[in-house]
Design a protein around this motif. Structure first.
Motif, PDB file in Angstrom:
ATOM      1  N   ARG A  80      37.290  36.384  41.920  1.00 43.98           N
ATOM      2  CA  ARG A  80      37.021  36.370  40.626  1.00 43.98           C
ATOM      3  C   ARG A  80      35.170  36.322  40.836  1.00 43.98           C
TER       4      ARG A  80
ATOM      5  N   ARG B 147      32.831  40.210  40.067  1.00 41.86           N
ATOM      6  CA  ARG B 147      31.954  40.027  39.062  1.00 41.86           C
ATOM      7  C   ARG B 147      30.523  40.654  39.764  1.00 41.86           C
TER       8      ARG B 147
ATOM      9  N   ASP C 158      27.238  37.071  32.018  1.00 41.83           N
ATOM     10  CA  ASP C 158      27.566  37.265  31.828  1.00 41.83           C
ATOM     11  C   ASP C 158      29.270  37.904  31.266  1.00 41.83           C
ATOM     12  N   THR C 159      29.938  37.190  31.733  1.00 43.38           N
ATOM     13  CA  THR C 159      31.153  37.179  32.292  1.00 43.38           C
ATOM     14  C   THR C 159      32.054  38.068  31.444  1.00 43.38           C
ATOM     15  N   ALA C 160      32.023  38.385  30.297  1.00 42.57           N
ATOM     16  CA  ALA C 160      32.649  38.361  28.973  1.00 42.57           C
ATOM     17  C   ALA C 160      32.129  39.577  28.932  1.00 42.57           C
ATOM     18  N   TYR C 161      30.758  40.409  28.876  1.00 45.21           N
ATOM     19  CA  TYR C 161      30.703  41.744  29.360  1.00 45.21           C
ATOM     20  C   TYR C 161      31.114  41.896  30.922  1.00 45.21           C
TER      21      TYR C 161
ATOM     22  N   ASP D  29      33.696  41.556  32.133  1.00 43.87           N
ATOM     23  CA  ASP D  29      35.481  41.741  32.342  1.00 43.87           C
ATOM     24  C   ASP D  29      35.304  43.279  31.019  1.00 43.87           C
ATOM     25  N   SER D  30      34.556  43.371  30.338  1.00 46.88           N
ATOM     26  CA  SER D  30      34.561  44.766  29.700  1.00 46.88           C
ATOM     27  C   SER D  30      34.561  45.685  29.821  1.00 46.88           C
TER      28      SER D  30
END
Ligand code: TYM
Length: 346
Positions: A59, A63, A310-313, A315-316
């Motif tokens: 993971r 990323r 910034d995993t949210a960014y 991943d998006s």
């Protein structure tokens, strides 16, 4: 229309070879082509989990490669950045291509021979099949250009052979389905620049690699300014001053490597670097190389670090890229099924 596809494995230690041999060209090609840049997680798992690091490490590494793409300047809105396992068609087409590729072709793959070593009975079937999955990555988008380092040339050539055999085996059906003379384009490897094969900083005859046990053998893209400086200062050289022409580098692998790295970072040919530094001692040349490398790589490392947090960014970006990639890949799978005679819902 020309389409570019390339991939990088999320196996940790992204290094200067990956950057100069591949990513720099990815960034350039986005000016002139439609590009797909893929984090090839299905390839990463061809070695044992103890080697690829297990789920948490995978993971993190997926990323990190994504962050490296974005930090290097690939625009995720204009181009497609995604991870392989989110587009099932890669694995699906790989099966079909497994039935096209010949055992003899795979037996010639030098990377498999190197990676498998002596204990052949014990490597995964996936490691053997790695080049067919790579062919599928490229062909599922019918890509025409594949920017890679020198070490991937043989795999792209195999991809061409597989594409050609598919086109020949099914030529009548390809024409009958309205695709003309050939369905898959034969993709061209794009291997350019002064650093298509970056060598270890400890041994100019060995490739810089993620798996070298010595961290001093490579500059990692996550290294800070101090680490970059130390590694360059400690890099192996020979006692002669730098030559002023390229032919003077031929029997001097370490000198050739450092000049190639300088040239690639500066965006100039090696001949220009030698015109500037010919006759200089390595100590002076290395100071200049440290300044150049730090000025180019330290900001990249900082931006990668920021994005990795910034995993949210991140991943998006991957999810959006996968959605766009899947549209193209699904169209190819439909065509392949029609060409081969597999009945499907219409
Ligand atoms: P990987 O992750 O091993 O390497 C990624 C890219 O970096 C290049 N490279 C180098 N270039 C110059 N000097 C070096 N020392 C050096 N080390 C690595 C590699 O040539 C590669 O371009 N099999 C591919 C991943 C892949 C792929 C694909 C590539 C999977 N599917 C489809 C293109 C198209 C690989 O070796 O990744």
């Amino acid at each position: 229309i020309e389409r570019v596809f390339s991939g990088i494995q999320p196996t940790g230690n992204l290094h200067l070879g990956n950057y100069l041999g591949a990513i720099v060209n990815f960034v350039k090609m986005q000016e002139t082509h439609n590009c797909l840049y893929c984090v090839v997680d299905l390839h990463a798992i061809t070695v044992p989990p103890a080697v690829w690091g297990g789920p948490d490490e995978l993971r993190r590494n997926i990323r990190e490669v994504t962050a490296a793409f974005i930090a290097s300047g690939i625009d995720p809105k204009k181009q497609i950045i995604f991870n392989q396992s989110q587009v099932a068609e890669h694995a699906e087409l790989a099966w079909v291509l497994n039935c096209i590729a010949r055992l003899g072709w795979l037996n010639r793959m030098t990377q498999f021979k190197e990676k498998a070593g002596k204990d052949r009975e014990n490597v995964s079937v996936g490691l053997y099949d790695y080049p067919v999955l790579m062919a599928s990555d490229i062909l599922v988008y019918r890509a025409t250009h594949v920017p890679v380092g020198e070490d991937q040339k043989q795999h792209v050539e195999l991809t061409r052979d597989i594409a050609q055999k598919f086109n020949n085996d099914f030529s009548a059906s390809i024409a009958a389905q309205g695709f003309g003379e050939a369905y898959f384009p034969l993709p061209e490897p794009v291997i350019t620049g002064p650093a298509t094969r970056v060598m270890s900083l400890r041994d100019g005859t060995k490739k810089m690699s993620k798996s070298d046990p010595s961290d001093y053998s490579r500059i990692n893209l996550t290294d800070d300014a101090d680490a970059i400086a130390q590694k360059i200062r400690k890099a192996k050289t020979d006692p002669e001053p730098l030559p002023s022409e390229e032919k003077g580098l031929e029997p001097r692998p370490e000198a050739d490597n450092l000049v190639g790295i300088y040239a690639a970072l500066a965006g100039k040919p090696k001949s220009e670097v030698l015109a500037e530094f010919g006759g200089a001692q390595f100590s002076g040349f290395k100071s200049n190389l440290v300044d150049l490398a730090v000025s180019k790589l330290a900001p990249l490392a900082a931006e990668m670090k920021r994005l990795s947090g910034d995993t949210a960014y991140v991943d998006s970006v991957l999810a959006d890229g996968a959605d766009r990639a899947r549209v193209i890949a699904a169209e190819t799978m439909t065509a392949v099924k029609d060409i081969m005679g597999m009945v499907r819902k219409k």
